[in-house]
Structures are given as C-alpha cells and as structure tokens.
Design a protein around this motif. Structure first.
Motif, PDB file in Angstrom:
ATOM      1  N   GLU A  22      13.037  -1.249  -9.815  1.00  0.00           N
ATOM      2  CA  GLU A  22      13.291  -1.732  -8.325  1.00  0.00           C
ATOM      3  C   GLU A  22      12.834  -3.213  -7.970  1.00  0.00           C
ATOM      4  OE1 GLU A  22      14.101  -0.849  -4.262  1.00  0.00           O
ATOM      5  OE2 GLU A  22      14.677   0.262  -6.170  1.00  0.00           O
ATOM      6  N   LYS A  23      11.800  -3.651  -8.583  1.00  0.00           N
ATOM      7  CA  LYS A  23      11.248  -5.178  -8.234  1.00  0.00           C
ATOM      8  C   LYS A  23      12.571  -5.777  -8.779  1.00  0.00           C
ATOM      9  CE  LYS A  23       6.915  -5.852  -8.834  1.00  0.00           C
ATOM     10  NZ  LYS A  23       5.598  -6.387  -9.424  1.00  0.00           N
ATOM     11  N   ILE A  24      13.035  -5.549  -9.926  1.00  0.00           N
ATOM     12  CA  ILE A  24      13.924  -6.604 -10.441  1.00  0.00           C
ATOM     13  C   ILE A  24      15.000  -6.713  -9.605  1.00  0.00           C
ATOM     14  CG2 ILE A  24      15.621  -6.738 -12.396  1.00  0.00           C
ATOM     15  CD1 ILE A  24      13.220  -5.796 -14.446  1.00  0.00           C
ATOM     16  N   ARG A  25      15.590  -5.265  -9.123  1.00  0.00           N
ATOM     17  CA  ARG A  25      16.712  -5.129  -8.437  1.00  0.00           C
ATOM     18  C   ARG A  25      16.700  -5.911  -7.254  1.00  0.00           C
ATOM     19  NH1 ARG A  25      18.743  -2.594  -4.321  1.00  0.00           N
ATOM     20  NH2 ARG A  25      16.883  -1.487  -3.835  1.00  0.00           N
ATOM     21  N   LEU A  26      15.523  -5.882  -6.408  1.00  0.00           N
ATOM     22  CA  LEU A  26      15.172  -6.409  -5.171  1.00  0.00           C
ATOM     23  C   LEU A  26      15.285  -8.186  -5.471  1.00  0.00           C
ATOM     24  CD1 LEU A  26      12.450  -4.624  -3.601  1.00  0.00           C
ATOM     25  CD2 LEU A  26      14.598  -4.678  -2.839  1.00  0.00           C
ATOM     26  N   GLU A  27      14.852  -8.493  -6.355  1.00  0.00           N
ATOM     27  CA  GLU A  27      14.933  -9.961  -7.015  1.00  0.00           C
ATOM     28  C   GLU A  27      16.377 -10.336  -7.154  1.00  0.00           C
ATOM     29  OE1 GLU A  27      11.943 -11.022  -9.886  1.00  0.00           O
ATOM     30  OE2 GLU A  27      10.462 -10.313  -8.406  1.00  0.00           O
ATOM     31  N   LEU A  28      17.025  -9.676  -7.750  1.00  0.00           N
ATOM     32  CA  LEU A  28      18.231 -10.006  -8.014  1.00  0.00           C
ATOM     33  C   LEU A  28      19.066 -10.116  -6.846  1.00  0.00           C
ATOM     34  CD1 LEU A  28      19.369  -8.056 -11.159  1.00  0.00           C
ATOM     35  CD2 LEU A  28      18.816 -10.329 -11.140  1.00  0.00           C
ATOM     36  N   ASP A  29      18.848  -9.071  -6.022  1.00  0.00           N
ATOM     37  CA  ASP A  29      19.708  -9.065  -4.449  1.00  0.00           C
ATOM     38  C   ASP A  29      19.310 -10.436  -3.692  1.00  0.00           C
ATOM     39  OD1 ASP A  29      20.624  -6.747  -4.934  1.00  0.00           O
ATOM     40  OD2 ASP A  29      19.403  -5.739  -3.421  1.00  0.00           O
ATOM     41  N   ASN A  30      18.139 -10.901  -3.755  1.00  0.00           N
ATOM     42  CA  ASN A  30      17.606 -12.266  -2.981  1.00  0.00           C
ATOM     43  C   ASN A  30      18.409 -13.398  -3.800  1.00  0.00           C
ATOM     44  OD1 ASN A  30      16.149 -10.851  -1.171  1.00  0.00           O
ATOM     45  ND2 ASN A  30      14.049 -11.298  -2.590  1.00  0.00           N
TER      46      ASN A  30
END
Length: 40
Positions: A22-30
């Motif tokens: 989830e953290k990686i996904r959020l960082e990728l979104d950013n």
C-alpha cells in the motif's frame, strides 16, 4: 502450540507485506502525479 505460533507469524508477515504494498502504491501515485504536473 507451535503450529498456532507459526500461523500467527505468517499472518503478521502477510499484514506487513500488505502494508508495504500500500505504501509503495501511494508513493507511485505521488510520483505519477508529479511527473504529470511536470509534463504539462
């Protein structure tokens, strides 16, 4: 008792992996959003 502990360890590991994804996904979104802003 040993088996129960093993199951608990696997569950906590899976939970940590899910949190990490989830953290990686959020960082990728950013990153994607910022690159989109730069491109425009």
């Amino acid at each position: 008792m040993g088996k129960n502990h093993f199951k608990k360890a696997i569950l906590s590991l899976e939970f940590r992996i899910a949190e990490h994804k989830e953290k990686i996904r959020l960082e990728l979104d950013n990153d994607f959003r910022y690159s989109g802003l730069i491109n425009h």
